[in-house]
Design an enzyme around this catalytic site. Structure first.
Site, PDB file in Angstrom:
ATOM      1  N   GLU A 195       3.866  36.698  -2.286  1.00 14.61           N
ATOM      2  CA  GLU A 195       4.528  36.464  -0.997  1.00 14.61           C
ATOM      3  C   GLU A 195       5.305  35.153  -0.972  1.00 14.61           C
ATOM      4  OE1 GLU A 195       3.456  36.349   3.779  1.00 14.61           O
ATOM      5  OE2 GLU A 195       1.871  36.491   2.281  1.00 14.61           O
ATOM      6  N   ASP A 196       4.754  34.108  -1.599  1.00 16.16           N
ATOM      7  CA  ASP A 196       5.324  32.766  -1.455  1.00 16.16           C
ATOM      8  C   ASP A 196       6.087  32.266  -2.678  1.00 16.16           C
ATOM      9  OD1 ASP A 196       4.196  32.702   1.053  1.00 16.16           O
ATOM     10  OD2 ASP A 196       2.350  31.715   0.391  1.00 16.16           O
ATOM     11  N   HIS A 248      -5.316  25.338  -2.865  1.00 13.98           N
ATOM     12  CA  HIS A 248      -5.904  26.353  -1.977  1.00 13.98           C
ATOM     13  C   HIS A 248      -6.367  27.586  -2.753  1.00 13.98           C
ATOM     14  CE1 HIS A 248      -6.464  29.289   1.168  1.00 13.98           C
ATOM     15  NE2 HIS A 248      -5.400  29.975   0.761  1.00 13.98           N
TER      16      HIS A 248
END
Length: 724
Positions: free
Chosen positions: A94-95, A66
């Site tokens: 964030e991930d 992505h």
């Protein structure tokens, strides 16, 4: 997390879950970036792939596919290496356990700032958003975007998510699709990124209303002009004509998107058959003048549809878009829209503000649209640097999303939000009430304009003030904002009171003089008693009421001198005509008005008549109504013009002219040559030979009026001129 903070990060092995996509990205980057910057983007991929190792998307693919896809979308726009690095790492903070400090150390603080900006945006989630919540989302999202490129990354991120939306649950698909149509597609439109906007709208429409999308798509595909041979025929005829004109060009067919058709049908309450510009062509030529040449060429092939021509080259859209639009009567019953633009206009139309990076090193000769888009970006960046906040960026992007408001820059780079149709005067009061009260003109985009000038979003406005300036009643006609209207009314009310006190003072002095007295000679206790009896808190209130015609000055004078009750005057007590007249300048606003029956101007012999609630109405001495007014001498006020009269005063001229074409223009020109303004023109009588016109004009004094009349009488078509 500690593994990502070690200084020997570069030595760590790197997984390669999507080698083909990365190689394709590198090949594209090599077309416009130096080799060291291409390696930097490759390095971002290695860091991101390791950070996202083991993470999968809903579709089952490795998550890193992505971010790489997002970077590939931005590479198509030819964005810089910092943006591409941030795009690959945009989900890492964030991930994954990757810290911001590692991104700063490995790349740059700018890349870390971009990643952090996108991360903050991703943390904003709204469920069942109403319109106000969507606006709030936009504000928060863009307020945190300290760099324009954050928005570009976010738009590319959303576009790839929409392309892979089928892997999401039905409820999530609808939520994301609605958010795309309400927020991201309009933002892309405002930034001029039409290619992104069109795909976001189409994907969002298909996900939110799959049946409606399918029906419209089938109907469009079944139209006669959609047959390949029909399109080919139209294209061949247009291309042949352009070739005959020796115009270098590229010609491509285009089809209006299902979302555009759907929204037009919904907003205009039309059926699909009534939506005209479904099919069309785009003609791209090298130079601006060739656009108009091409326009004439296509109009010679097919007749244009009346009222459907738009020139966005001469008048660009707010986002810098430029093109000529015309709709033709096609040969198969379906109207065909043709867009004509230059190559640079086409790049700006497709890439919008992203064309800034494509053209940032270009020399002179850039198109007006490109310059406009770059200036807009530069102003935004300057605003953010000086203000230290990106809230202003949101306010500007909201322009097209909320058409009922306009958003304007102050000279300091701040953003002002004003109602639609707001003027420079509205802007002045939005800055500060004192600025509005002393405004005399404005500079809009560095050009001097009157205060009544309507403003458009994105303009930079500077207000010019003068200490002597003040609001007038006509200002209320120039403003639309409640703040400006309230401030002007408050000022006029206060000014009216001050002028009324001053004029009332002079009128009372004149009445006391007729009784061989003066205000200074009246005992203070008697004045206090009189105010108490008449229920006034201060003498100023009584004086204002005198000027407004609510108290007769002769009666008040009698009560002050003789201490008598407020009874009607007897014949013996009526005031004698004093030798001193009240001098007026015409600026006694709210207290003096000039009679519409005779329109007095400086130089005329005048008198005033006290009318309850209206104050003093000024008449010419030769006005027919004066005879009736003299029956009430207590209301008559001797007046004269002061030497320092300034301003314009209305006069009505009756002009007998020959009844033939062009006469009105000749008379209007003569008035204009005399430096007089025309307020209105009316035809009173008309026959085969003579017309009678009444001109309402503005003059400064009798001498100015005489000059106007002389110029009009010199015209051979004028038989007579008379002042009414």
């Amino acid at each position: 997390m500690s593994s990502f903070s070690k200084p020997r990060l570069a030595d760590a092995p790197c997984p390669d879950p999507c080698p083909d996509a990365v190689e394709a990205l590198e090949r594209r980057l090599a077309e416009y970036l130096p080799i060291d910057q291409v390696r930097q983007v490759r390095r971002a991929y290695e860091v991101g792939a390791r950070a996202h190792e083991g993470q999968l998307r809903k579709s089952g693919e490795a998550y890193i596919t992505h971010p790489v896809a997002v970077a590939s979308l931005l590479a198509e726009l030819r964005l810089d290496a910092e943006t591409l690095c941030a795009a690959i790492l945009h989900d890492a903070l964030e991930d994954t356990p990757l810290p911001r400090s590692e991104i700063e150390r490995e790349f740059s603080p700018t890349v870390a700032e971009l990643v952090d900006g996108v991360t903050k945006l991703d943390k904003l989630q709204f469920q069942d958003r109403q319109e106000a919540a969507a606006e709030s989302f936009r504000k928060m999202m863009l307020a945190m975007a300290r760099d324009l490129r954050v928005i570009l990354i976010k738009l590319a991120d959303r576009l790839h998510n929409m392309r892979t939306l089928d892997a999401m649950a039905a409820e999530s698909r609808r939520r994301i699709a609605r958010e795309t149509l309400e927020i991201y597609a309009p933002i892309a439109q405002r930034l001029g990124m039409n290619k992104f906007k069109a795909e976001l709208q189409d994907l969002g429409f298909r996900a939110l209303y799959p049946k409606r999308h399918a029906v419209i798509s089938r109907r469009v595909a079944s139209q006669p002009v959609m047959r390949r041979e029909a399109l080919a025929t139209v294209e061949a005829q247009l291309a042949q004509r352009l070739a005959q004109e020796q115009l270098p060009h590229s010609l491509v067919s285009r089809i209006k998107s299902p979302w555009s058709i759907y929204t037009k049908m919904k907003q205009e309450h039309k059926s699909l058959d009534q939506v005209l510009d479904v099919f069309g062509f785009r003609i791209v030529v090298p130079e601006v003048m060739q656009c108009y040449h091409a326009l004439g060429a296509v109009h010679s092939v097919y007749k244009p549809l009346e009222g459907r021509f738009r020139d966005f080259i001469a008048i660009p859209k707010a986002n810098g878009y430029q093109s000529l639009h015309t709709v033709l009567f096609g040969p198969y019953g379906a109207p065909v829209e043709v867009q004509i633009r230059t190559e640079e206009m086409d790049q700006v139309a497709e890439r919008g503000v992203a064309a800034h990076w494509l053209y940032k090193n270009a020399g002179s000769g850039s198109s007006a649209a490109q310059t406009r888009a770059q200036d807009w970006i530069r102003d935004l960046m300057d605003t953010q640097q000086t203000a230290g906040s990106s809230l202003e960026f949101l306010d500007n992007v909201k322009v097209d999303l909320f058409p009922d408001e306009v958003y304007l820059f102050t000279p300091q780079g701040d953003i002002m939000a004003l109602p639609r149709n707001a003027t420079a005067l509205d802007f002045a009061y939005a800055v500060h009430t004192d600025v509005g009260n002393h405004a005399v003109a404005a500079r809009v985009d560095r050009k001097l304009v009157p205060l009544r000038t309507k403003l458009a979003s994105g303009q930079s406005v500077e207000i010019i003030t003068a200490p002597s300036a003040s609001p007038g009643p006509q200002w209320l006609e120039y403003v639309v904002s409640s703040k400006a209207r309230t401030a002007i009314r408050h000022f006029l009310k206060r000014l009216e009171h001050e002028d009324a006190v001053d004029l009332g003072h002079r009128m009372l002095d004149r009445a006391l003089e007729a009784m061989e007295s003066s205000l200074d000679r009246v005992p203070p206790d008697r004045i206090e008693q009189l105010l108490a009896d008449l229920r006034y808190r201060r003498l100023e209130e009584l004086l204002a009421d005198i000027a407004l015609g609510n108290r007769m000055p002769a009666q008040v004078a009698r009560m002050m001198v003789n201490g008598q009750d407020d009874l009607p005057l007897t014949d013996a007590e009526l005031p004698v005509a004093p030798t001193e007249r009240i001098m007026i300048t015409g600026n006694e606003r709210g207290v003096l008005s000039f009679a519409a029956c005779c329109h007095p101007i400086p130089g005329d012999e005048i008198m005033g008549y006290l009318s309850a609630g209206k104050g003093v109405v000024v008449h010419r001495m030769d006005c027919p109504n004066v005879v009736e007014y003299r029956k009430f001498p207590e209301r008559c006020v001797p007046m004269a013009w002061d030497r320092s009269v300034v301003g314009d005063f209305r006069v009505i001229l009756r002009i007998d002219v020959e009844n033939k074409p062009g006469v009105l223009a000749q008379v209007a020109a003569a008035v204009a040559e005399s430096n007089s303004n025309i307020d209105a023109v009316e035809y009173r009588e008309r026959d085969l030979t003579v017309s009678v016109m009444e001109f309402s004009i503005e003059v400064r004094h009798r001498k100015h009026l005489a000059d106007v009349i002389r110029r009009i009488r010199r015209l051979g078509v004028v038989h007579a001129v008379q002042r009414l």
